[in-house]
Design a protein around this motif. Structure first.
Motif, PDB file in Angstrom:
ATOM      1  N   UNK A   1       0.829  -1.208   0.000  1.00 12.49           N
ATOM      2  CA  UNK A   1       0.000   0.000   0.000  1.00 12.49           C
ATOM      3  C   UNK A   1       0.866   1.262   0.000  1.00 12.49           C
ATOM      4  N   UNK A   2       1.982   1.220   0.731  1.00  8.58           N
ATOM      5  CA  UNK A   2       2.896   2.367   0.744  1.00  8.58           C
ATOM      6  C   UNK A   2       3.508   2.564  -0.643  1.00  8.58           C
ATOM      7  N   UNK A   3       3.891   1.484  -1.288  1.00  6.64           N
ATOM      8  CA  UNK A   3       4.439   1.573  -2.647  1.00  6.64           C
ATOM      9  C   UNK A   3       3.415   2.196  -3.598  1.00  6.64           C
ATOM     10  N   UNK A   4       2.159   1.802  -3.452  1.00  4.93           N
ATOM     11  CA  UNK A   4       1.098   2.347  -4.288  1.00  4.93           C
ATOM     12  C   UNK A   4       0.894   3.835  -4.063  1.00  4.93           C
ATOM     13  N   UNK A   5       0.891   4.253  -2.789  1.00  8.10           N
ATOM     14  CA  UNK A   5       0.734   5.684  -2.478  1.00  8.10           C
ATOM     15  C   UNK A   5       1.902   6.497  -3.021  1.00  8.10           C
ATOM     16  N   UNK A   6       3.113   5.968  -2.907  1.00  6.38           N
ATOM     17  CA  UNK A   6       4.281   6.692  -3.409  1.00  6.38           C
ATOM     18  C   UNK A   6       4.256   6.775  -4.936  1.00  6.38           C
ATOM     19  N   UNK A   7       3.804   5.712  -5.587  1.00  2.53           N
ATOM     20  CA  UNK A   7       3.702   5.751  -7.050  1.00  2.53           C
ATOM     21  C   UNK A   7       2.688   6.811  -7.468  1.00  2.53           C
ATOM     22  N   UNK A   8       1.527   6.859  -6.790  1.00  5.87           N
ATOM     23  CA  UNK A   8       0.516   7.872  -7.106  1.00  5.87           C
ATOM     24  C   UNK A   8       1.067   9.277  -6.886  1.00  5.87           C
ATOM     25  N   UNK A   9       1.811   9.477  -5.808  1.00  6.77           N
ATOM     26  CA  UNK A   9       2.421  10.774  -5.511  1.00  6.77           C
ATOM     27  C   UNK A   9       3.419  11.136  -6.610  1.00  6.77           C
ATOM     28  N   UNK A  10       4.219  10.167  -7.039  1.00  3.56           N
ATOM     29  CA  UNK A  10       5.201  10.376  -8.099  1.00  3.56           C
ATOM     30  C   UNK A  10       4.507  10.818  -9.398  1.00  3.56           C
ATOM     31  N   UNK A  11       3.460  10.136  -9.776  1.00  3.91           N
ATOM     32  CA  UNK A  11       2.714  10.454 -11.002  1.00  3.91           C
ATOM     33  C   UNK A  11       2.128  11.859 -10.915  1.00  3.91           C
ATOM     34  N   UNK A  12       1.674  12.265  -9.737  1.00  2.80           N
ATOM     35  CA  UNK A  12       1.110  13.600  -9.547  1.00  2.80           C
ATOM     36  C   UNK A  12       2.179  14.691  -9.584  1.00  2.80           C
ATOM     37  N   UNK A  13       3.326  14.446  -8.955  1.00  2.00           N
ATOM     38  CA  UNK A  13       4.320  15.502  -8.781  1.00  2.00           C
ATOM     39  C   UNK A  13       5.276  15.703  -9.952  1.00  2.00           C
ATOM     40  N   UNK A  14       5.707  14.655 -10.586  1.00  2.00           N
ATOM     41  CA  UNK A  14       6.759  14.763 -11.594  1.00  2.00           C
ATOM     42  C   UNK A  14       6.433  15.773 -12.703  1.00  2.00           C
ATOM     43  N   UNK A  15       5.216  15.814 -13.246  1.00  2.00           N
ATOM     44  CA  UNK A  15       4.946  16.808 -14.300  1.00  2.00           C
ATOM     45  C   UNK A  15       5.071  18.253 -13.813  1.00  2.00           C
ATOM     46  N   UNK A  16       4.958  18.487 -12.524  1.00  2.00           N
ATOM     47  CA  UNK A  16       5.049  19.841 -11.976  1.00  2.00           C
ATOM     48  C   UNK A  16       6.467  20.399 -12.064  1.00  2.00           C
ATOM     49  N   UNK A  17       7.470  19.528 -12.148  1.00  2.00           N
ATOM     50  CA  UNK A  17       8.862  19.966 -12.155  1.00  2.00           C
ATOM     51  C   UNK A  17       9.573  19.429 -13.400  1.00  2.00           C
ATOM     52  N   UNK A  18       8.807  19.059 -14.420  1.00  2.00           N
ATOM     53  CA  UNK A  18       9.406  18.521 -15.638  1.00  2.00           C
ATOM     54  C   UNK A  18      10.374  19.539 -16.226  1.00  2.00           C
ATOM     55  N   UNK A  19      11.542  19.061 -16.571  1.00  2.00           N
ATOM     56  CA  UNK A  19      12.575  19.939 -17.111  1.00  2.00           C
ATOM     57  C   UNK A  19      13.544  19.112 -17.940  1.00  2.00           C
ATOM     58  N   UNK A  20      14.147  19.747 -18.906  1.00  2.00           N
ATOM     59  CA  UNK A  20      15.120  19.044 -19.739  1.00  2.00           C
ATOM     60  C   UNK A  20      16.409  18.779 -18.975  1.00  2.00           C
ATOM     61  N   UNK A  21      16.723  19.643 -18.014  1.00  2.00           N
ATOM     62  CA  UNK A  21      17.946  19.478 -17.224  1.00  2.00           C
ATOM     63  C   UNK A  21      17.589  19.116 -15.794  1.00  2.00           C
TER      64      UNK A  21
END
Length: 185
Positions: free
Chosen positions: A151-171
């Motif tokens: 369940x913790x792995x699932x919550x962290x994956x959901x958090x990752x999917x939510x957050x990563x596009x917010x800081x997407x960058x080429x570098x």
């Protein structure tokens, strides 16, 4: 939800603890959320190389009302967390880690996505930065510890999917301001 006043309260408490010789840092989900431009829901102050009793006495000395808790009822079953204190009327926890340095504590976090810390807090909210301090870049979700539940792995994956596009960058970016013109606060 954390606001500027509650973050300042955490900075003040962090400075107080450090001024009393306690090694401590704001790290984990709060720092991560600020890095990604999201207002955090709570703040964790990580304390190392200290005891529950010492931290409790320092909180009392500072007139900070808090309720103590032990993660494992005082048993030596955790390799990292002893327990902590939940501040009354604030979304701030002071967590006591069974580690000698804050780096060691952060290295023991379960996922790299949590390995963010607020640095330069002595410069105030507008002078502080969030820095990624993990070994595996945050651009890919990595389980640092293998003992996380499904369940913790699932919550962290959901958090990752939510957050990563917010800081997407080429570098790769590993640092962001807490306050000021470009920060969350």
């Amino acid at each position: 939800m954390i606001n500027r006043a509650s973050l300042q309260q955490a900075f003040d408490l962090l400075d107080y603890l450090k001024g009393r010789g306690v090694e401590a840092i704001i790290a984990g989900g709060c720092a991560r959320d600020i890095f990604f431009g999201v207002k955090p829901k709570d703040i964790d102050i990580i304390v190392v190389d200290s005891s529950m009793e010492t931290v409790g006495l320092l909180l009392a000395e500072a007139n900070v009302a808090a309720v103590g808790f032990h993660m494992y009822r005082g048993e030596e079953t955790s390799d990292r967390i002893v327990g902590g204190y939940k501040l009354s009327g604030a979304d701030i926890d002071v967590l006591v880690y069974r580690c000698h340095t804050v780096s060691e504590a952060i290295d023991a976090f379960d996922f790299n996505l949590n390995q963010f810390a607020i640095v330069d807090s002595r410069n105030g909210i507008d002078g502080a930065y969030v820095r990624f301090v993990g070994k595996h870049h945050w651009g890919q979700l990595v389980a640092v510890r293998e003992d996380a539940s499904a369940s913790r792995r699932g919550r962290m994956f959901d958090k990752y999917i939510d957050l990563i596009p917010r800081r997407a960058t080429a570098e790769p970016v590993n640092e962001a301001p807490v306050g000021g013109a470009d920060g969350v606060f």
